[in-house]
Enzyme design. Structure first.
Site, short mmCIF file in Angstrom:
data_model
loop_
_atom_site.label_atom_id
_atom_site.label_comp_id
_atom_site.label_asym_id
_atom_site.label_seq_id
_atom_site.Cartn_x
_atom_site.Cartn_y
_atom_site.Cartn_z
N LYS A 52 3.41 70.19 35.13
CA LYS A 52 4.26 69.15 35.70
C LYS A 52 3.66 68.53 36.97
O LYS A 52 3.87 67.35 37.25
CB LYS A 52 5.65 69.72 36.00
CG LYS A 52 6.38 70.20 34.75
CD LYS A 52 6.53 69.09 33.72
CE LYS A 52 7.29 69.53 32.48
NZ LYS A 52 6.49 70.32 31.55
N GLU A 85 10.87 68.91 44.57
CA GLU A 85 11.08 67.47 44.66
C GLU A 85 12.51 67.19 45.09
O GLU A 85 13.39 68.05 45.01
CB GLU A 85 10.78 66.79 43.32
CG GLU A 85 11.71 67.14 42.19
CD GLU A 85 11.34 66.47 40.88
OE1 GLU A 85 10.17 66.10 40.71
OE2 GLU A 85 12.22 66.34 40.01
N ARG A 112 5.55 65.66 21.94
CA ARG A 112 5.96 66.06 20.60
C ARG A 112 7.06 65.13 20.12
O ARG A 112 7.52 64.26 20.85
CB ARG A 112 6.49 67.49 20.63
CG ARG A 112 7.59 67.67 21.68
CD ARG A 112 8.29 68.99 21.57
NE ARG A 112 9.14 69.27 22.72
CZ ARG A 112 10.36 68.77 22.92
NH1 ARG A 112 10.87 67.92 22.04
NH2 ARG A 112 11.07 69.09 23.98
N ARG A 169 24.41 67.21 19.14
CA ARG A 169 23.73 68.43 18.70
C ARG A 169 24.78 69.52 18.48
O ARG A 169 25.53 69.85 19.39
CB ARG A 169 22.74 68.90 19.75
CG ARG A 169 21.66 67.90 20.11
CD ARG A 169 20.64 68.59 21.00
NE ARG A 169 19.67 67.63 21.55
CZ ARG A 169 18.58 68.00 22.21
NH1 ARG A 169 18.33 69.30 22.41
NH2 ARG A 169 17.73 67.10 22.69
#
Length: 446
Positions: free
Chosen positions: A116, A200, A291, A337
């Site tokens: 990241k 962050e 992906r 979902r």
């Protein structure tokens, strides 16, 4: 064109890839653990291979077993689906070394964007806005304090090597930083083999908007529009839709341009997703999923394009089958979902045997289901059972179809999130498209 593809996954995504292969005349090879021998993806495939015991580390996460299954079945390529090894650069590298086509980007790109911190630096260099934070990993609480003091509280402590919300801890003030840092480091080490963290600025009430991108080996990159993914629990998505509601056209244009620029900067090939935090009229790069996404069906519904077949074509060396001008966005599509989780117990997994299953049907309703009556929902894997997609000419149409489809979706034997999702789609906030990522944790849908 590829002729024999091994699918290194299970459940509904394995079935989705099998369906794409069958439509193109490609021999689809499934793999399965001992726990999944009776699951639908095994029966769907043209060929299926047992790869080990139920624990994922001994089956779906075992690179050697998967490569041996590919060798035995004379597979030419491997489709990783999502989850498991789909973003593991070592698996992609091992496939390449074994002479197999990895259906996704190169292992080098996966490695770059899986880190990241490195991903943030690459995106910043490409002109993509990033959330203010540490320039590199922070290796101590004191270093984290320095970053937090510079960017201002609240902050987010995040795993540098992973995703899916694992190893992410919000910190409201300096008093909570030490314990959050230690907990995030422990979780990151356990999940990803690396305790590296970065810090962050934590943005209050942001939206999570992502852009589907697709590239080919010739260097062409297009976007397939955006998806709203703000309804989440534990930083993992529950409801997605396309288009993102109430997203100004000018902001969308900047988002999609940034997504394409970022993908082009890393030489991206195949399907991927650029994820952003939207805060007012500003947006910031969050991460890149290298992906196919769980929520890709809503993009397929509004564009009329088949992402799995495009993945197979690009992996076979063909150019992208469409230009940017040939990618429409019509109507609205919403995905819920369906997890085997109990919302009343903080979405804890609900394993067990499915005693009854009735799937909804009708105009504009699509179900991507990985289970069947009689199968055992194991503690060993992600509890996603199915995805319910409702599409309409307008967002109101899509919501009404989703309401009817959720009411008709019957799962017995395990608890599911369906009752919670019914409250989501019935809520005034969702109907108005006034969503943000902290709604579930703040009890907006009780």
């Amino acid at each position: 064109m590829l002729q024999r593809v091994l699918i290194a996954n299970r459940g509904e995504i394995a079935r989705r890839v099998i369906r794409g292969c069958r439509a193109m005349g490609i021999h689809a090879i499934a793999v399965y653990s001992e726990a999944d021998a009776g699951w639908p993806h095994v029966a769907d495939a043209d060929e299926a291979v047992a790869i080990g015991p139920a624990p994922a580390r001994d089956s779906y996460l075992d690179i050697a077993r998967l490569l041996e299954a590919a060798r035995r079945t004379k597979a030419e390529a491997v489709h990783p689906g999502y989850g498991f090894l789909s973003e593991n650069w070592r698996f992609a590298q091992a496939c390449e070394a074994a002479g197999l086509v990895f259906i996704g980007p190169s292992w080098r790109v996966i490695q770059q964007m899986g880190d990241k911190v490195a991903g943030r630096a690459l995106m910043a260099a490409a002109g993509v806005p990033v959330v203010p934070g540490s320039a590199g990993p922070v290796d101590s609480v004191d270093a984290a304090r320095e970053v937090a003091a510079r960017v201002g509280y609240p902050v987010m402590v995040k795993a540098a090597a992973g995703g899916g919300g694992i190893g992410m801890m919000g910190v409201a003030d300096e008093a909570g930083l030490a314990s959050a840092f230690t907990a995030a480091q422990r979780r990151a080490q356990s999940a990803f083999g690396s305790g590296a963290l970065f810090v962050e600025r934590y943005l209050e009430h942001p939206r999570h908007v992502e852009v589907q991108v697709f590239g080919d080996a010739g260097g062409r990159v297009v976007h397939l529009h955006e998806r709203e993914c703000s309804i989440q629990r534990r930083h993992q998505k529950l409801v997605e839709e396309s288009p993102a509601p109430n997203l100004p056209a000018a902001l969308k244009a900047r988002l999609t341009e940034a997504a394409v620029a970022g993908a082009r900067a890393v030489g991206y090939v195949n399907a991927g997703t650029m994820e952003f935090i939207v805060h007012g009229e500003q947006f910031y790069f969050l991460e890149m999923n290298t992906r196919l996404q769980v929520e890709h069906p809503v993009t397929e519904e509004v564009t009329g394009l088949d992402l799995v077949q495009a993945q197979l074509r690009v992996a076979s060396g063909e150019p992208l089958p469409w230009t940017q001008e040939q990618v429409p966005q019509r109507g609205c599509s919403i995905e819920c979902r369906v997890y085997a989780e109990d919302p009343a117990r903080n979405f804890m997994p609900s394993p067990g045997r499915i005693s009854r299953l009735a799937l909804p049907a009708g105009p504009g309703v699509r179900v991507e289901c990985g289970v069947a009556e009689g199968v055992e929902v194991s503690v060993h894997y992600d509890p996603l059972l199915a995805k319910l997609i409702a599409t309409g000419a307008t967002r109101d149409d899509a919501i009404e179809r989703m309401r009817g489809a959720l009411a008709a979706f019957v799962v017995e034997g395990v608890k599911t999130v369906i009752p919670f999702q019914q409250r989501v789609v019935d809520s005034p906030a969702f109907r108005a498209g006034a969503v943000h990522t902290q709604m579930v944790e703040q009890g907006a849908f009780r």
